[in-house]
Structure formats: structure tokens, C-alpha cells
Scaffold this motif. Structure first.
Motif, PDB file in Angstrom:
ATOM      1  N   GLU A 134       2.538   6.466  -6.946  1.00 44.07           N
ATOM      2  CA  GLU A 134       1.434   7.440  -7.641  1.00 44.07           C
ATOM      3  C   GLU A 134       1.807   8.952  -7.252  1.00 44.07           C
ATOM      4  OE1 GLU A 134      -1.837   7.142  -9.113  1.00 44.07           O
ATOM      5  OE2 GLU A 134      -0.958   5.151  -9.494  1.00 44.07           O
ATOM      6  N   SER A 135       2.410   9.259  -6.155  1.00 44.73           N
ATOM      7  CA  SER A 135       2.846  10.516  -5.868  1.00 44.73           C
ATOM      8  C   SER A 135       3.888  11.082  -6.853  1.00 44.73           C
ATOM      9  CB  SER A 135       3.308  10.800  -4.449  1.00 44.73           C
ATOM     10  OG  SER A 135       3.825  12.212  -3.998  1.00 44.73           O
ATOM     11  N   PHE A 136       4.865  10.151  -7.094  1.00 45.17           N
ATOM     12  CA  PHE A 136       5.757  10.420  -7.908  1.00 45.17           C
ATOM     13  C   PHE A 136       5.226  10.656  -9.490  1.00 45.17           C
ATOM     14  CE2 PHE A 136       9.935   8.696 -10.111  1.00 45.17           C
ATOM     15  CZ  PHE A 136      10.543   9.663 -10.045  1.00 45.17           C
ATOM     16  N   LYS A 137       4.379   9.829  -9.764  1.00 42.77           N
ATOM     17  CA  LYS A 137       3.905   9.731 -11.081  1.00 42.77           C
ATOM     18  C   LYS A 137       3.270  11.263 -11.358  1.00 42.77           C
ATOM     19  CE  LYS A 137       1.703   6.436 -12.882  1.00 42.77           C
ATOM     20  NZ  LYS A 137       0.774   5.277 -13.087  1.00 42.77           N
ATOM     21  N   LYS A 138       2.648  11.719 -10.351  1.00 45.30           N
ATOM     22  CA  LYS A 138       1.822  13.035 -10.512  1.00 45.30           C
ATOM     23  C   LYS A 138       3.011  14.252 -10.466  1.00 45.30           C
ATOM     24  CE  LYS A 138      -2.411  11.693  -8.150  1.00 45.30           C
ATOM     25  NZ  LYS A 138      -3.131  11.803  -6.780  1.00 45.30           N
ATOM     26  N   TYR A 139       4.047  13.832  -9.639  1.00 43.92           N
ATOM     27  CA  TYR A 139       5.067  14.949  -9.748  1.00 43.92           C
ATOM     28  C   TYR A 139       5.700  14.962 -11.201  1.00 43.92           C
ATOM     29  CZ  TYR A 139       9.785  16.824  -9.176  1.00 43.92           C
ATOM     30  OH  TYR A 139      10.677  17.544  -9.429  1.00 43.92           O
ATOM     31  N   LEU A 140       5.851  13.664 -11.732  1.00 42.86           N
ATOM     32  CA  LEU A 140       6.541  13.955 -13.191  1.00 42.86           C
ATOM     33  C   LEU A 140       5.544  14.468 -14.134  1.00 42.86           C
ATOM     34  CD1 LEU A 140       8.359  10.350 -13.230  1.00 42.86           C
ATOM     35  CD2 LEU A 140       9.359  12.524 -12.974  1.00 42.86           C
ATOM     36  N   GLU A 141       4.307  14.051 -13.841  1.00 41.72           N
ATOM     37  CA  GLU A 141       3.388  14.495 -14.950  1.00 41.72           C
ATOM     38  C   GLU A 141       3.032  16.068 -14.692  1.00 41.72           C
ATOM     39  OE1 GLU A 141       0.753  10.450 -15.056  1.00 41.72           O
ATOM     40  OE2 GLU A 141       0.101  12.421 -13.766  1.00 41.72           O
ATOM     41  N   SER A 172       4.573   7.044 -17.825  1.00 40.34           N
ATOM     42  CA  SER A 172       3.860   6.004 -18.234  1.00 40.34           C
ATOM     43  C   SER A 172       4.768   4.651 -17.737  1.00 40.34           C
ATOM     44  CB  SER A 172       3.735   5.718 -19.683  1.00 40.34           C
ATOM     45  OG  SER A 172       4.798   5.658 -20.289  1.00 40.34           O
ATOM     46  N   ASP A 173       5.960   4.509 -17.542  1.00 36.65           N
ATOM     47  CA  ASP A 173       6.751   3.505 -16.971  1.00 36.65           C
ATOM     48  C   ASP A 173       6.874   3.279 -15.490  1.00 36.65           C
ATOM     49  OD1 ASP A 173       8.487   5.570 -16.824  1.00 36.65           O
ATOM     50  OD2 ASP A 173      10.455   4.579 -17.815  1.00 36.65           O
ATOM     51  N   ILE A 174       6.229   4.035 -14.822  1.00 41.59           N
ATOM     52  CA  ILE A 174       6.278   4.006 -13.434  1.00 41.59           C
ATOM     53  C   ILE A 174       5.316   2.953 -12.956  1.00 41.59           C
ATOM     54  CG2 ILE A 174       6.290   5.116 -11.235  1.00 41.59           C
ATOM     55  CD1 ILE A 174       8.444   6.462 -13.075  1.00 41.59           C
ATOM     56  N   SER A 175       5.797   1.773 -12.313  1.00 40.80           N
ATOM     57  CA  SER A 175       5.037   0.849 -11.607  1.00 40.80           C
ATOM     58  C   SER A 175       4.785   0.889 -10.122  1.00 40.80           C
ATOM     59  CB  SER A 175       5.575  -0.575 -11.850  1.00 40.80           C
ATOM     60  OG  SER A 175       5.011  -1.573 -11.324  1.00 40.80           O
ATOM     61  N   THR A 176       3.302   0.659  -9.809  1.00 45.08           N
ATOM     62  CA  THR A 176       2.787   0.929  -8.506  1.00 45.08           C
ATOM     63  C   THR A 176       2.752  -0.374  -8.016  1.00 45.08           C
ATOM     64  OG1 THR A 176       0.764   0.879  -9.574  1.00 45.08           O
ATOM     65  CG2 THR A 176       1.608   3.128  -9.139  1.00 45.08           C
ATOM     66  N   ALA A 177       3.264  -1.233  -8.657  1.00 44.70           N
ATOM     67  CA  ALA A 177       2.858  -2.745  -7.898  1.00 44.70           C
ATOM     68  C   ALA A 177       4.020  -3.342  -7.225  1.00 44.70           C
ATOM     69  CB  ALA A 177       2.679  -3.770  -9.304  1.00 44.70           C
ATOM     70  N   TRP A 178       3.982  -3.963  -6.034  1.00 48.84           N
ATOM     71  CA  TRP A 178       4.847  -4.499  -5.323  1.00 48.84           C
ATOM     72  C   TRP A 178       4.180  -5.892  -4.729  1.00 48.84           C
ATOM     73  CZ3 TRP A 178       5.446  -6.484  -0.454  1.00 48.84           C
ATOM     74  CH2 TRP A 178       6.564  -6.730   0.160  1.00 48.84           C
ATOM     75  N   PRO A 179       4.903  -6.968  -4.322  1.00 49.45           N
ATOM     76  CA  PRO A 179       6.152  -7.161  -4.618  1.00 49.45           C
ATOM     77  C   PRO A 179       6.521  -7.593  -6.025  1.00 49.45           C
ATOM     78  CG  PRO A 179       5.084  -9.147  -3.700  1.00 49.45           C
ATOM     79  CD  PRO A 179       4.096  -7.993  -3.714  1.00 49.45           C
ATOM     80  N   MET A 180       5.735  -7.663  -6.964  1.00 49.71           N
ATOM     81  CA  MET A 180       5.938  -7.883  -8.551  1.00 49.71           C
ATOM     82  C   MET A 180       5.397  -6.935  -9.123  1.00 49.71           C
ATOM     83  SD  MET A 180       6.201 -12.124  -8.865  1.00 49.71           S
ATOM     84  CE  MET A 180       4.453 -12.482  -8.316  1.00 49.71           C
ATOM     85  N   ILE A 181       6.128  -6.621 -10.342  1.00 46.35           N
ATOM     86  CA  ILE A 181       5.541  -5.611 -11.289  1.00 46.35           C
ATOM     87  C   ILE A 181       4.325  -6.577 -12.219  1.00 46.35           C
ATOM     88  CG2 ILE A 181       6.017  -4.365 -13.699  1.00 46.35           C
ATOM     89  CD1 ILE A 181       8.792  -4.275 -12.587  1.00 46.35           C
ATOM     90  N   GLY A 182       3.380  -5.614 -12.255  1.00 46.08           N
ATOM     91  CA  GLY A 182       2.117  -6.323 -13.077  1.00 46.08           C
ATOM     92  C   GLY A 182       2.388  -6.839 -14.495  1.00 46.08           C
ATOM     93  N   VAL A 227       0.992  -1.119   0.157  1.00 50.80           N
ATOM     94  CA  VAL A 227       0.153  -0.022   0.086  1.00 50.80           C
ATOM     95  C   VAL A 227       0.853   1.269  -0.199  1.00 50.80           C
ATOM     96  CG1 VAL A 227      -1.445   1.420   1.306  1.00 50.80           C
ATOM     97  CG2 VAL A 227      -2.104  -1.150   1.005  1.00 50.80           C
ATOM     98  N   GLU A 228       2.191   1.193   0.866  1.00 49.05           N
ATOM     99  CA  GLU A 228       2.898   2.507   1.115  1.00 49.05           C
ATOM    100  C   GLU A 228       3.555   2.715  -0.288  1.00 49.05           C
ATOM    101  OE1 GLU A 228       2.547   4.933   3.381  1.00 49.05           O
ATOM    102  OE2 GLU A 228       0.820   3.633   4.018  1.00 49.05           O
ATOM    103  N   TRP A 229       3.949   1.509  -0.968  1.00 48.64           N
ATOM    104  CA  TRP A 229       4.571   1.777  -2.301  1.00 48.64           C
ATOM    105  C   TRP A 229       3.802   2.196  -3.278  1.00 48.64           C
ATOM    106  CZ3 TRP A 229       9.353   2.302  -3.940  1.00 48.64           C
ATOM    107  CH2 TRP A 229       9.734   2.221  -5.023  1.00 48.64           C
ATOM    108  N   TYR A 230       2.518   1.816  -3.207  1.00 54.69           N
ATOM    109  CA  TYR A 230       1.662   2.371  -4.257  1.00 54.69           C
ATOM    110  C   TYR A 230       1.416   3.819  -4.275  1.00 54.69           C
ATOM    111  CZ  TYR A 230      -2.666   3.165  -6.649  1.00 54.69           C
ATOM    112  OH  TYR A 230      -3.704   3.651  -7.428  1.00 54.69           O
ATOM    113  N   LYS A 231       1.370   4.192  -2.872  1.00 56.74           N
ATOM    114  CA  LYS A 231       1.047   5.757  -2.628  1.00 56.74           C
ATOM    115  C   LYS A 231       2.118   6.340  -2.982  1.00 56.74           C
ATOM    116  CE  LYS A 231      -0.351   5.363   1.696  1.00 56.74           C
ATOM    117  NZ  LYS A 231      -1.129   5.677   2.850  1.00 56.74           N
ATOM    118  N   ASP A 232       3.256   5.718  -2.672  1.00 55.88           N
ATOM    119  CA  ASP A 232       4.509   6.624  -2.956  1.00 55.88           C
ATOM    120  C   ASP A 232       4.826   6.978  -4.500  1.00 55.88           C
ATOM    121  OD1 ASP A 232       7.493   7.314  -1.862  1.00 55.88           O
ATOM    122  OD2 ASP A 232       7.692   6.269  -3.797  1.00 55.88           O
TER     123      ASP A 232
END
Length: 223
Positions: free
Chosen positions: A199-206, A213-223, A192-197
């Protein structure tokens, strides 16, 4: 069952590619820590493909060395999976620095690898627990931050040992509240915390007009 930093299997791969969907194993390191018993095992694989020069510069293993000295790739993969499953069956926690890479490699190579036991990712914990610390989050930088010796960066056993030591420092000295979580809670917390982190980073980049588009929010494996 809560996370016990005295019972761990620390795992690290060196591979042919930074892309987990196309990487093949070059070395697989498994450091099993059960109380005072420490068992270190590293397997060299012949990946069956050319090792790109860029990858060889990182881990120091050339195509020629892997072909001459390595075990068949599928044998190393099978033994790695067996060791991970055995550790989970024995109640150990899998320690993987930047788990989303290494575990995604296993998924891509097998097609059906699943995470069926607890995983503790010192990279994720450091990122979400100390979000605003400046500087890089490479294993070398994070080792230095926690006062952990990294003897030979990108040598798989050294990396696995450093990850285990960082995990111990995080739980015992820096974030002891993590030891109060059972392993299911701890897994959910990291995801959950990785997803939130991310998502925040993606919004910053945007917001900077950059491609996220290449920022993955998935953990412990990339979807």
C-alpha cells in the motif's frame, strides 16, 4: 506450533510465464529438510505448450528438451501438490521465495488450491524487516546479503535450497523474534506487513504520477 527452521519443505517452480495466471510448470523442485535428513527432488514437466524464448533464457529449458525428457504436466502438478500436503500433514513449514507467485500458479492450474498450512516467505520477511536497505531483492541479491551460496540461479533445486538457507539465517541470526511466533501468528504477520508495504509503495507510485494498478497487496496468493 512455532516455526522450526530445521523442519521445512522448500519449494520452487520454473515456468513458462511471469504471469502466474497463465504460467505452466517447467520444473518443480521440492527440498524436504527434517532435522539432518535432506531429500531433494526435482521434476521436469512437459508443459504442453511452447516455452517462450524469454522463459527458456532464464531457466535454460527449451520446448524440445521438455517434450523429450519431461513428465506429463498434470503428473508433475499432482505430485507437487501431494508433496506440499504431506509436508503440512507432517508439521513442516513450506518455504517459498516470493510465495505469491508460485502458490498463485498452483491456484491457477488447479482452480481450487488453498493454503492449509504454514508458509514462510524469505522475500517478504526480508522486504518488511529490512525495508530501507538499498538494492534489488532478487534471490541472488538476497542470498548474497545473508551470506548464502546460490549455486545456479533459476535452476529450481538450487533456488529452493537457497531459499531454505535464507529462511534459516533470518530466523536463527537476524530476526530471532520470528521463531517466538506460532505459525498462525507468523502467517498473519507476513500477510499484514506485506499489505502495508505494498500500500505504501502504491501511494509512492501514485505520488509520482505512475500507474500502480498492477501492484498486488495479497499474500500468500494473489487475489
Amino acid at each position: 506450533m512455532n516455526f522450526d527452521a530445521t523442519r521445512m519443505l522448500s519449494f520452487d517452480l520454473e515456468t513458462t510465464s511471469v504471469n502466474p495466471k497463465e504460467a505452466r510448470i517447467v520444473t518443480s523442485a521440492l527440498v524436504r529438510i527434517d532435522g539432518r535428513d535432506v531429500d531433494k527432488r526435482e521434476m521436469l514437466a512437459d508443459p504442453g505448450v511452447e516455452i517462450p524464448e524469454a522463459a527458456a533464457k532464464i531457466h535454460g529449458i527449451t520446448t524440445e528438451k521438455a517434450r523429450a525428457e519431461g513428465q506429463p504436466h498434470d503428473e508433475v502438478l499432482a505430485e507437487t501438490l501431494r508433496s506440499i500436503r504431506q509436508a503440512w500433514d507432517d508439521g513442516l513449514t513450506l518455504i517459498v521465495y516470493n510465495a505469491a507467485y508460485d502458490l498463485s500458479v498452483l491456484r491457477a492450474l488447479t482452480g481450487d488450491f488453498t493454503v492449509d498450512g504454514p508458509v514462510f516467505d524469505p522475500f517478504v520477511i526480508d522486504r518488511v524487516k529490512d525495508k530501507w536497505r538499498k538494492g534489488k531483492r532478487t534471490l541472488g541479491d538476497v542470498s548474497a546479503h545473508y551470506g548464502v551460496t546460490l549455486e545456479n540461479a533459476h535452476e529450481a533445486t538450487s533456488d529452493a535450497l537457497a531459499a531454505a538457507r535464507i529462511a534459516w539465517m533470518q530466523v536463527r541470526q537476524h530476526f530471532p523474534e520470528l521463531a517466538q511466533m506460532d505459525t498462525t501468528e507468523l502467517m498473519e504477520y507476513q500477510a499484514v506487513e506485506w499489505y502495508k508495504d505494498r500500500e505504501s509503495f502504491k501511494k509512492y507510485l501514485e505520488g509520482q504520477g505512475k500507474d500502480a494498478s498492477d501492484i498486488s497487496t495479497a499474500w500468500p496468493m494473489i487475489g
